[in-house]
Design a protein around this motif. Structure first.
Motif, PDB file in Angstrom:
ATOM      1  N   ALA A 297       0.486  -1.373   0.050  1.00  0.00           N
ATOM      2  CA  ALA A 297      -0.277  -0.144  -0.025  1.00  0.00           C
ATOM      3  C   ALA A 297       0.773   1.825  -0.216  1.00  0.00           C
ATOM      4  CB  ALA A 297      -0.884  -0.249   0.768  1.00  0.00           C
ATOM      5  N   LEU A 298       2.508   1.055   0.831  1.00  0.00           N
ATOM      6  CA  LEU A 298       3.276   2.182   0.769  1.00  0.00           C
ATOM      7  C   LEU A 298       3.664   2.733  -0.426  1.00  0.00           C
ATOM      8  CD1 LEU A 298       3.652   5.032   2.722  1.00  0.00           C
ATOM      9  CD2 LEU A 298       6.283   2.940   2.780  1.00  0.00           C
ATOM     10  N   THR A 299       3.483   1.427  -1.591  1.00  0.00           N
ATOM     11  CA  THR A 299       4.321   2.100  -3.152  1.00  0.00           C
ATOM     12  C   THR A 299       3.233   2.834  -3.718  1.00  0.00           C
ATOM     13  OG1 THR A 299       5.657  -0.204  -2.594  1.00  0.00           O
ATOM     14  CG2 THR A 299       5.124   0.981  -5.273  1.00  0.00           C
ATOM     15  N   GLU A 300       1.587   2.439  -3.361  1.00  0.00           N
ATOM     16  CA  GLU A 300       0.832   2.822  -4.340  1.00  0.00           C
ATOM     17  C   GLU A 300       0.410   4.174  -3.335  1.00  0.00           C
ATOM     18  OE1 GLU A 300      -2.982   0.281  -2.974  1.00  0.00           O
ATOM     19  OE2 GLU A 300      -2.066  -1.242  -3.677  1.00  0.00           O
ATOM     20  N   ILE A 301       0.618   4.374  -2.264  1.00  0.00           N
ATOM     21  CA  ILE A 301       0.131   5.884  -2.138  1.00  0.00           C
ATOM     22  C   ILE A 301       1.559   6.984  -2.409  1.00  0.00           C
ATOM     23  CG2 ILE A 301      -1.810   4.995  -1.242  1.00  0.00           C
ATOM     24  CD1 ILE A 301       0.043   6.063   1.919  1.00  0.00           C
ATOM     25  N   ALA A 302       2.470   6.468  -2.423  1.00  0.00           N
ATOM     26  CA  ALA A 302       3.882   7.145  -2.285  1.00  0.00           C
ATOM     27  C   ALA A 302       3.878   8.209  -3.718  1.00  0.00           C
ATOM     28  CB  ALA A 302       5.095   6.246  -2.895  1.00  0.00           C
ATOM     29  N   PRO A 303       3.208   8.587  -4.844  1.00  0.00           N
ATOM     30  CA  PRO A 303       2.325  10.042  -5.293  1.00  0.00           C
ATOM     31  C   PRO A 303       1.978  10.881  -4.554  1.00  0.00           C
ATOM     32  CG  PRO A 303       2.056   7.645  -6.973  1.00  0.00           C
ATOM     33  CD  PRO A 303       2.884   7.385  -5.457  1.00  0.00           C
ATOM     34  N   ALA A 304       0.726   9.993  -3.901  1.00  0.00           N
ATOM     35  CA  ALA A 304       0.413  11.286  -2.915  1.00  0.00           C
ATOM     36  C   ALA A 304       1.348  11.601  -2.060  1.00  0.00           C
ATOM     37  CB  ALA A 304      -1.171  10.736  -2.957  1.00  0.00           C
ATOM     38  N   VAL A 305       1.338  11.384  -1.535  1.00  0.00           N
ATOM     39  CA  VAL A 305       2.365  11.837  -0.564  1.00  0.00           C
ATOM     40  C   VAL A 305       3.378  13.048  -1.278  1.00  0.00           C
ATOM     41  CG1 VAL A 305       4.524  11.081   1.071  1.00  0.00           C
ATOM     42  CG2 VAL A 305       2.575   9.392   0.590  1.00  0.00           C
ATOM     43  N   SER A 306       3.891  12.563  -2.377  1.00  0.00           N
ATOM     44  CA  SER A 306       5.328  13.247  -3.175  1.00  0.00           C
ATOM     45  C   SER A 306       4.657  14.692  -3.398  1.00  0.00           C
ATOM     46  CB  SER A 306       5.678  12.273  -3.923  1.00  0.00           C
ATOM     47  OG  SER A 306       6.829  11.843  -3.901  1.00  0.00           O
ATOM     48  N   ALA A 307       3.550  14.865  -3.899  1.00  0.00           N
ATOM     49  CA  ALA A 307       1.846  15.621  -4.888  1.00  0.00           C
ATOM     50  C   ALA A 307       1.663  16.071  -3.465  1.00  0.00           C
ATOM     51  CB  ALA A 307       1.212  15.025  -5.369  1.00  0.00           C
ATOM     52  N   THR A 308       1.511  16.110  -2.921  1.00  0.00           N
ATOM     53  CA  THR A 308       1.105  16.790  -0.898  1.00  0.00           C
ATOM     54  C   THR A 308       2.432  17.283  -0.503  1.00  0.00           C
ATOM     55  OG1 THR A 308      -0.391  14.794  -0.834  1.00  0.00           O
ATOM     56  CG2 THR A 308       0.705  15.967   0.473  1.00  0.00           C
ATOM     57  N   ALA A 309       3.864  16.756  -0.548  1.00  0.00           N
ATOM     58  CA  ALA A 309       4.599  17.904   0.051  1.00  0.00           C
ATOM     59  C   ALA A 309       5.226  18.566  -1.001  1.00  0.00           C
ATOM     60  CB  ALA A 309       6.161  16.204   0.089  1.00  0.00           C
ATOM     61  N   ARG A 310       4.933  18.172  -2.155  1.00  0.00           N
ATOM     62  CA  ARG A 310       5.471  20.174  -3.202  1.00  0.00           C
ATOM     63  C   ARG A 310       4.282  20.472  -3.594  1.00  0.00           C
ATOM     64  NH1 ARG A 310       6.559  15.302  -6.614  1.00  0.00           N
ATOM     65  NH2 ARG A 310       4.577  15.746  -7.408  1.00  0.00           N
ATOM     66  N   LEU A 311       2.947  20.279  -3.042  1.00  0.00           N
ATOM     67  CA  LEU A 311       1.821  21.387  -2.408  1.00  0.00           C
ATOM     68  C   LEU A 311       2.274  22.130  -1.410  1.00  0.00           C
ATOM     69  CD1 LEU A 311      -0.202  22.405  -3.637  1.00  0.00           C
ATOM     70  CD2 LEU A 311      -1.846  20.848  -1.517  1.00  0.00           C
ATOM     71  N   LEU A 312       2.713  21.798   0.071  1.00  0.00           N
ATOM     72  CA  LEU A 312       2.592  21.758   1.213  1.00  0.00           C
ATOM     73  C   LEU A 312       3.694  23.084   0.617  1.00  0.00           C
ATOM     74  CD1 LEU A 312       2.500  18.887   3.278  1.00  0.00           C
ATOM     75  CD2 LEU A 312       0.846  20.779   2.545  1.00  0.00           C
ATOM     76  N   THR A 313       5.378  22.758   0.596  1.00  0.00           N
ATOM     77  CA  THR A 313       5.987  23.464   0.011  1.00  0.00           C
ATOM     78  C   THR A 313       6.559  24.547  -0.684  1.00  0.00           C
ATOM     79  OG1 THR A 313       6.711  22.053  -1.699  1.00  0.00           O
ATOM     80  CG2 THR A 313       7.923  21.782   0.706  1.00  0.00           C
ATOM     81  N   GLU A 314       5.395  24.484  -1.721  1.00  0.00           N
ATOM     82  CA  GLU A 314       4.890  25.327  -3.096  1.00  0.00           C
ATOM     83  C   GLU A 314       4.183  26.611  -2.249  1.00  0.00           C
ATOM     84  OE1 GLU A 314       4.404  23.457  -6.135  1.00  0.00           O
ATOM     85  OE2 GLU A 314       5.955  22.799  -6.245  1.00  0.00           O
ATOM     86  N   ARG A 315       2.997  26.055  -1.623  1.00  0.00           N
ATOM     87  CA  ARG A 315       1.718  27.090  -1.660  1.00  0.00           C
ATOM     88  C   ARG A 315       2.334  27.773   0.024  1.00  0.00           C
ATOM     89  NH1 ARG A 315      -3.276  25.708  -3.883  1.00  0.00           N
ATOM     90  NH2 ARG A 315      -2.764  24.931  -5.917  1.00  0.00           N
ATOM     91  N   LEU A 316       2.653  26.692   0.989  1.00  0.00           N
ATOM     92  CA  LEU A 316       3.043  27.324   2.116  1.00  0.00           C
ATOM     93  C   LEU A 316       3.938  28.293   2.915  1.00  0.00           C
ATOM     94  CD1 LEU A 316       0.830  24.628   4.374  1.00  0.00           C
ATOM     95  CD2 LEU A 316       0.238  26.701   3.735  1.00  0.00           C
ATOM     96  N   GLY A 317       5.040  27.341   2.287  1.00  0.00           N
ATOM     97  CA  GLY A 317       6.500  27.996   1.924  1.00  0.00           C
ATOM     98  C   GLY A 317       7.094  27.255   3.193  1.00  0.00           C
ATOM     99  N   ALA A 318       6.537  26.503   2.952  1.00  0.00           N
ATOM    100  CA  ALA A 318       7.775  25.551   3.352  1.00  0.00           C
ATOM    101  C   ALA A 318       8.828  25.386   3.369  1.00  0.00           C
ATOM    102  CB  ALA A 318       7.420  23.868   3.683  1.00  0.00           C
ATOM    103  N   ASP A 319       9.959  25.066   3.857  1.00  0.00           N
ATOM    104  CA  ASP A 319      11.330  25.369   3.927  1.00  0.00           C
ATOM    105  C   ASP A 319      11.860  23.594   3.584  1.00  0.00           C
ATOM    106  OD1 ASP A 319      12.070  27.733   3.754  1.00  0.00           O
ATOM    107  OD2 ASP A 319      11.933  27.472   5.542  1.00  0.00           O
ATOM    108  N   GLY A 320      11.241  22.399   4.340  1.00  0.00           N
ATOM    109  CA  GLY A 320      11.114  21.207   3.936  1.00  0.00           C
ATOM    110  C   GLY A 320      10.494  20.675   3.899  1.00  0.00           C
ATOM    111  N   VAL A 321      10.294  19.490   4.422  1.00  0.00           N
ATOM    112  CA  VAL A 321       9.021  18.331   5.271  1.00  0.00           C
ATOM    113  C   VAL A 321       9.849  17.133   5.848  1.00  0.00           C
ATOM    114  CG1 VAL A 321       7.325  18.578   3.496  1.00  0.00           C
ATOM    115  CG2 VAL A 321       9.018  16.396   3.316  1.00  0.00           C
TER     116      VAL A 321
END
Length: 131
Positions: free
Chosen positions: A55-79
């Motif tokens: 299941a982790l493999t299945e959701i890995a693209p969503a984890v990556s997309a979410t991490a990018r979303l958080l850094t881009e939209r919220l100005g986070a410097d890392g996750v």
């Protein structure tokens, strides 16, 4: 089966959803460590990371997309990514979920990860991520 996260994935319980694809959904944690703390879950029920399927493999693209979303939209410097598997590891909802926790320059380091930032407005964060 009474699974809180299955009910959220089905839309039976409201959440502040910030990302979705065919395999997973991501929504803001209601008791966040940091501004933008998000949970990514598989749409199908999987107890935890130790389940016999991938299941982790299945959701890995969503984890990556979410991490990018958080850094881009919220100005986070890392996750930070965190997965608790089993009650001894701190898992409270027994449906696989990955914590994606945005990190900011003014609050660095692993030791500060679980020091909750006070006064986070979840509606404001949701609006910033979904506009």
């Amino acid at each position: 089966m009474d699974c809180l996260f299955c009910a959220i994935a089905a839309g039976d319980i409201p959440s502040r959803q910030v990302y979705a694809d065919d395999a997973a959904i991501a929504f803001l944690d209601i008791n966040p460590f940091k501004r933008g703390h998000t949970l990514v879950i598989p749409r199908r029920h999987v107890d935890d990371l130790l389940a016999p399927d991938e299941a982790l493999t299945e959701i890995a693209p969503a984890v990556s997309a979410t991490a990018r979303l958080l850094t881009e939209r919220l100005g986070a410097d890392g996750v930070n990514l965190l997965v608790n598997s089993g009650s001894v590891a701190g898992q409270e909802v027994f449906h696989l979920h990955v914590h994606v926790v945005p990190r900011y320059t003014d609050d660095p380091g692993l030791r500060a990860l679980t020091d909750r930032t006070p006064g986070i407005d979840l509606d404001e964060v949701a609006a910033a991520l979904t506009e």
